[in-house]
Design a protein around this motif. Structure first.
Motif, PDB file in Angstrom:
ATOM      1  N   THR A   1       0.702  -1.377  -0.122  1.00 26.16           N
ATOM      2  CA  THR A   1      -0.232  -0.168  -0.176  1.00 26.16           C
ATOM      3  C   THR A   1       0.927   1.253  -0.026  1.00 26.16           C
ATOM      4  OG1 THR A   1      -0.265  -0.424   3.113  1.00 26.16           O
ATOM      5  CG2 THR A   1      -1.795  -1.149   1.512  1.00 26.16           C
ATOM      6  N   VAL A   2       2.406   1.177  -0.438  1.00 23.35           N
ATOM      7  CA  VAL A   2       3.321   2.290  -0.062  1.00 23.35           C
ATOM      8  C   VAL A   2       2.646   3.134  -1.736  1.00 23.35           C
ATOM      9  CG1 VAL A   2       5.734   3.455  -0.333  1.00 23.35           C
ATOM     10  CG2 VAL A   2       5.092   1.523   1.037  1.00 23.35           C
ATOM     11  N   PHE A   3       2.766   4.195  -1.112  1.00 25.71           N
ATOM     12  CA  PHE A   3       2.981   5.385  -2.557  1.00 25.71           C
ATOM     13  C   PHE A   3       3.626   6.443  -2.597  1.00 25.71           C
ATOM     14  CE2 PHE A   3      -2.099   4.698  -1.299  1.00 25.71           C
ATOM     15  CZ  PHE A   3      -2.119   4.653  -2.296  1.00 25.71           C
ATOM     16  N   LYS A   4       4.517   6.539  -4.356  1.00 29.40           N
ATOM     17  CA  LYS A   4       5.023   7.908  -3.942  1.00 29.40           C
ATOM     18  C   LYS A   4       5.619   8.427  -2.951  1.00 29.40           C
ATOM     19  CE  LYS A   4       5.804   6.532  -8.809  1.00 29.40           C
ATOM     20  NZ  LYS A   4       5.301   7.228 -10.499  1.00 29.40           N
ATOM     21  N   ILE A   5       4.858   8.976  -2.682  1.00 34.38           N
ATOM     22  CA  ILE A   5       4.191  10.232  -1.664  1.00 34.38           C
ATOM     23  C   ILE A   5       5.031   9.950  -0.393  1.00 34.38           C
ATOM     24  CG2 ILE A   5       1.779  10.415  -0.472  1.00 34.38           C
ATOM     25  CD1 ILE A   5       1.870  13.157  -0.730  1.00 34.38           C
ATOM     26  N   HIS A   6       5.321   8.672   0.205  1.00 38.78           N
ATOM     27  CA  HIS A   6       5.664   8.096   1.085  1.00 38.78           C
ATOM     28  C   HIS A   6       6.882   8.045   1.513  1.00 38.78           C
ATOM     29  CE1 HIS A   6       1.807   5.886   1.169  1.00 38.78           C
ATOM     30  NE2 HIS A   6       1.359   6.336   2.952  1.00 38.78           N
ATOM     31  N   PHE A   7       7.561   8.137  -0.211  1.00 34.61           N
ATOM     32  CA  PHE A   7       8.848   7.884  -0.436  1.00 34.61           C
ATOM     33  C   PHE A   7       9.786   9.663   0.412  1.00 34.61           C
ATOM     34  CE2 PHE A   7       8.044   4.702  -2.485  1.00 34.61           C
ATOM     35  CZ  PHE A   7       9.330   3.739  -1.347  1.00 34.61           C
ATOM     36  N   PHE A   8       8.407  11.133  -0.539  1.00 38.10           N
ATOM     37  CA  PHE A   8       8.701  12.394  -0.070  1.00 38.10           C
ATOM     38  C   PHE A   8       9.451  12.149   1.607  1.00 38.10           C
ATOM     39  CE2 PHE A   8       9.184  15.352  -3.600  1.00 38.10           C
ATOM     40  CZ  PHE A   8       7.978  13.899  -4.644  1.00 38.10           C
ATOM     41  N   MET A   9       8.225  11.444   2.131  1.00 40.40           N
ATOM     42  CA  MET A   9       7.538  11.888   3.703  1.00 40.40           C
ATOM     43  C   MET A   9       9.527  11.119   4.027  1.00 40.40           C
ATOM     44  SD  MET A   9       4.144  10.561   4.781  1.00 40.40           S
ATOM     45  CE  MET A   9       3.262  11.705   3.886  1.00 40.40           C
ATOM     46  N   LEU A  10       9.723  10.559   3.390  1.00 41.52           N
ATOM     47  CA  LEU A  10      10.998   9.946   4.041  1.00 41.52           C
ATOM     48  C   LEU A  10      12.893  10.811   3.806  1.00 41.52           C
ATOM     49  CD1 LEU A  10      12.891   7.343   5.288  1.00 41.52           C
ATOM     50  CD2 LEU A  10      12.859   6.130   3.322  1.00 41.52           C
ATOM     51  N   ALA A  11      12.693  11.562   2.550  1.00 43.55           N
ATOM     52  CA  ALA A  11      13.206  12.166   2.236  1.00 43.55           C
ATOM     53  C   ALA A  11      13.388  13.212   3.519  1.00 43.55           C
ATOM     54  CB  ALA A  11      13.090  12.806   0.579  1.00 43.55           C
ATOM     55  N   VAL A  12      12.439  14.156   3.130  1.00 45.72           N
ATOM     56  CA  VAL A  12      11.598  14.890   4.623  1.00 45.72           C
ATOM     57  C   VAL A  12      12.468  14.712   5.120  1.00 45.72           C
ATOM     58  CG1 VAL A  12      10.155  16.465   5.538  1.00 45.72           C
ATOM     59  CG2 VAL A  12      10.281  15.965   3.186  1.00 45.72           C
ATOM     60  N   VAL A  13      12.493  13.733   6.404  1.00 38.74           N
ATOM     61  CA  VAL A  13      12.774  13.424   7.946  1.00 38.74           C
ATOM     62  C   VAL A  13      14.188  13.236   7.638  1.00 38.74           C
ATOM     63  CG1 VAL A  13      13.002  11.637   8.870  1.00 38.74           C
ATOM     64  CG2 VAL A  13      10.830  12.523   8.675  1.00 38.74           C
ATOM     65  N   LEU A  14      15.212  12.459   7.002  1.00 44.06           N
ATOM     66  CA  LEU A  14      16.221  11.652   6.864  1.00 44.06           C
ATOM     67  C   LEU A  14      17.177  13.930   6.284  1.00 44.06           C
ATOM     68  CD1 LEU A  14      16.836   8.863   4.466  1.00 44.06           C
ATOM     69  CD2 LEU A  14      17.281   9.480   6.733  1.00 44.06           C
ATOM     70  N   LEU A  15      16.307  14.320   5.366  1.00 41.99           N
ATOM     71  CA  LEU A  15      17.081  15.353   5.004  1.00 41.99           C
ATOM     72  C   LEU A  15      17.514  16.200   6.963  1.00 41.99           C
ATOM     73  CD1 LEU A  15      15.972  16.302   2.077  1.00 41.99           C
ATOM     74  CD2 LEU A  15      18.196  15.715   2.411  1.00 41.99           C
ATOM     75  N   LYS A  16      16.353  16.885   7.597  1.00 43.57           N
ATOM     76  CA  LYS A  16      15.828  17.109   8.319  1.00 43.57           C
ATOM     77  C   LYS A  16      16.964  17.017   9.691  1.00 43.57           C
ATOM     78  CE  LYS A  16      14.235  19.762  11.824  1.00 43.57           C
ATOM     79  NZ  LYS A  16      13.910  21.429  11.685  1.00 43.57           N
ATOM     80  N   GLY A  17      17.196  15.402   9.766  1.00 41.58           N
ATOM     81  CA  GLY A  17      18.383  14.808  10.453  1.00 41.58           C
ATOM     82  C   GLY A  17      19.418  15.077  10.035  1.00 41.58           C
ATOM     83  N   LEU A  18      19.490  15.023   8.962  1.00 41.45           N
ATOM     84  CA  LEU A  18      21.242  16.014   8.756  1.00 41.45           C
ATOM     85  C   LEU A  18      21.016  17.192   8.651  1.00 41.45           C
ATOM     86  CD1 LEU A  18      21.494  13.445   5.460  1.00 41.45           C
ATOM     87  CD2 LEU A  18      22.405  13.384   7.367  1.00 41.45           C
TER      88      LEU A  18
END
Length: 448
Positions: free
Chosen positions: A210-227
């Motif tokens: 049930t994963v959509f492309k937008i879920h990978f956008f969310m992952l990118a935002v969280v990773l970049l925020k941590g970095l």
């Protein structure tokens, strides 16, 4: 699918422009600051702010001191030109003295802490160096005062270093009192975001059907925020120990830029229902992205200039106003797609036979709309007010408040739009469900 063509080109140009700017600028968010004054006839020039403890130190060096024209000691004594420290409250008393004609120059006031006057210079000297000890804990502004006639202009290069000495070891702490705990705060929040990234990857793996492309956008935002927070922690840590950032500021700007671009893009995509409600963007929604991305480039360049220059430079206020204006425009722009989605759902609920489903989607998106408004209002208004009214000793509280609000917003967005079969945000109508089922059946037959 229609997102890729219009979005890739401006994003690539934005990244290229930002990297060019970052390559030639290094952040000066440090308490060792260099200020250049060129042919300036201002009576008062504030240079920098710093929160001192009871063991504060100011190292002040000035070189290439030039007067135009050269003042005569008999008519224009150099005791009327120099440097002093002053608190905000004391400055109001100084202004009152000047208004009441009790004094003719701010250097004569008993409310200031005089650091150095140029009458101590030799006849042929154009430089000086002095160390000033500050044992009265408070937030002070280093000020240059020129009480000579308006026709006299001053040029000089000023190097100032302000720091506090540790009570036990005597080591220097170049971060202002109230900000000395920021490296640990940023590091803790970066760890939280990295943990959230691992959790989110695990969720995406378990719910990959049930994963959509937008879920990978969310992952990118969280990773970049941590970095971004990790680089900010290292940046502040180096400033705390040495007074300069040692290159960590470049990485901070890069990750901050990428995080800002993807975050605003994510809010626009969620607001339009892209990927989980519809696999396309309308023309007006694409235009929002085309506006938001260049504005984010301008906002990041303005942020770099603000950090790189003295808070009291000629153009600093202009860049600050530009940054605030662009930030407000971006925040308003990302709300339009959500408003359009609500309007479309309301109209659909009235016209077609699936009113219940559309009304449910409408209610859900109204909730998300309210959360976005609250997040923007809190991080732009409440945090600024908290920073303004809080004592300098607790300057870290505004940072914690902003990071907690951001963390809560990310967690809320991830929870509400998590990949679940029965997630109401991903609810499809009957025709879409039938089409999806037919496609899945054909795919299974093909694999078999």
């Amino acid at each position: 699918m229609m997102l890729s063509r219009p979005a890739i080109s401006p994003s690539a140009l934005a990244v290229a422009a930002a990297l060019v700017v970052l390559a030639f600028l290094s952040r000066c968010d440090a308490e060792i600051r260099r200020t250049e004054i060129r042919s300036d006839n201002r009576r008062i020039i504030p240079l920098d702010d710093f929160g001192f403890t009871h063991r504060g130190q100011l190292e002040l060096n000035a070189s290439r001191i030039v007067f135009d024209p050269k003042p005569s000691p008999s008519s224009e004594p150099l005791s009327n030109i120099g440097f002093f420290l002053c608190t905000r409250d004391a400055w109001f008393n100084v202004l009152k003295q000047l208004q009441d004609s009790d004094i003719t120059c701010a250097l004569q006031s008993q409310y200031i802490k005089l650091v150095y006057t140029l009458e101590k210079l030799g006849s042929n000297e154009d430089r000086f160096a002095t160390v000033f000890s500050q044992d009265d804990a408070n937030q002070y502004t280093l000020v240059f005062a020129n009480c000579l006639s308006q026709q006299f202009r001053v040029s000089m290069d000023i190097d100032s270093a302000m720091y506090n000495l540790d009570g036990k070891s005597g080591t220097r702490d170049y971060l202002s009192a109230g900000k000395t705990v920021l490296p640990r705060i940023y590091f803790v929040f970066s760890l939280i975001y990295f943990v959230l990234s691992v959790v989110w990857v695990n969720v995406l793996y378990k719910k990959r059907v049930t994963v959509f492309k937008i879920h990978f956008f969310m992952l990118a935002v969280v990773l970049l925020k941590g970095l971004n927070l990790l680089c900010e922690a290292e940046d502040k840590s180096y400033i705390k120990r040495t007074g300069s950032a040692h290159g960590w500021d470049i990485l901070f700007y890069i990750f901050s830029f990428l995080k800002g671009i993807i975050l605003f893009t994510l809010i626009v995509l969620i607001g339009t229902g892209w990927s989980f409600l519809k696999p396309y963007l309308q023309d007006k929604e694409k235009k929002v992205l085309m506006i938001v991305i260049p504005l984010q480039v301008i906002a990041n360049i303005a942020q770099i200039v603000i950090d790189e220059t003295s808070p009291y430079g000629h153009d600093w206020a202009t860049w600050k106003q530009l940054f605030l204006l662009v930030d407000v425009v971006c925040c308003c722009a990302v709300l339009f797609p959500i408003v359009w989605s609500i309007k479309n759902l309301r109209e659909a609920a009235r016209t077609d036979g699936k009113a219940a489903v559309n009304l449910m989607k409408l209610t859900l998106f109204r909730h998300y709309y309210i959360v976005v408004i609250c997040y923007i209002y809190f991080t732009r208004v409440v945090v600024y007010a908290l920073e303004t009214i809080t004592s300098y000793r607790y300057a870290w509280t505004s940072v914690v408040a902003a990071e907690l609000a951001t963390l809560a917003f990310y967690a809320f967005t991830g929870y509400k739009f998590r990949p679940e079969v029965h997630n109401p945000y991903f609810a499809l109508d009957d025709e879409e469900e039938e089409a999806a089922a037919e496609a899945l059946k054909l795919e299974d037959e093909f694999e078999l």
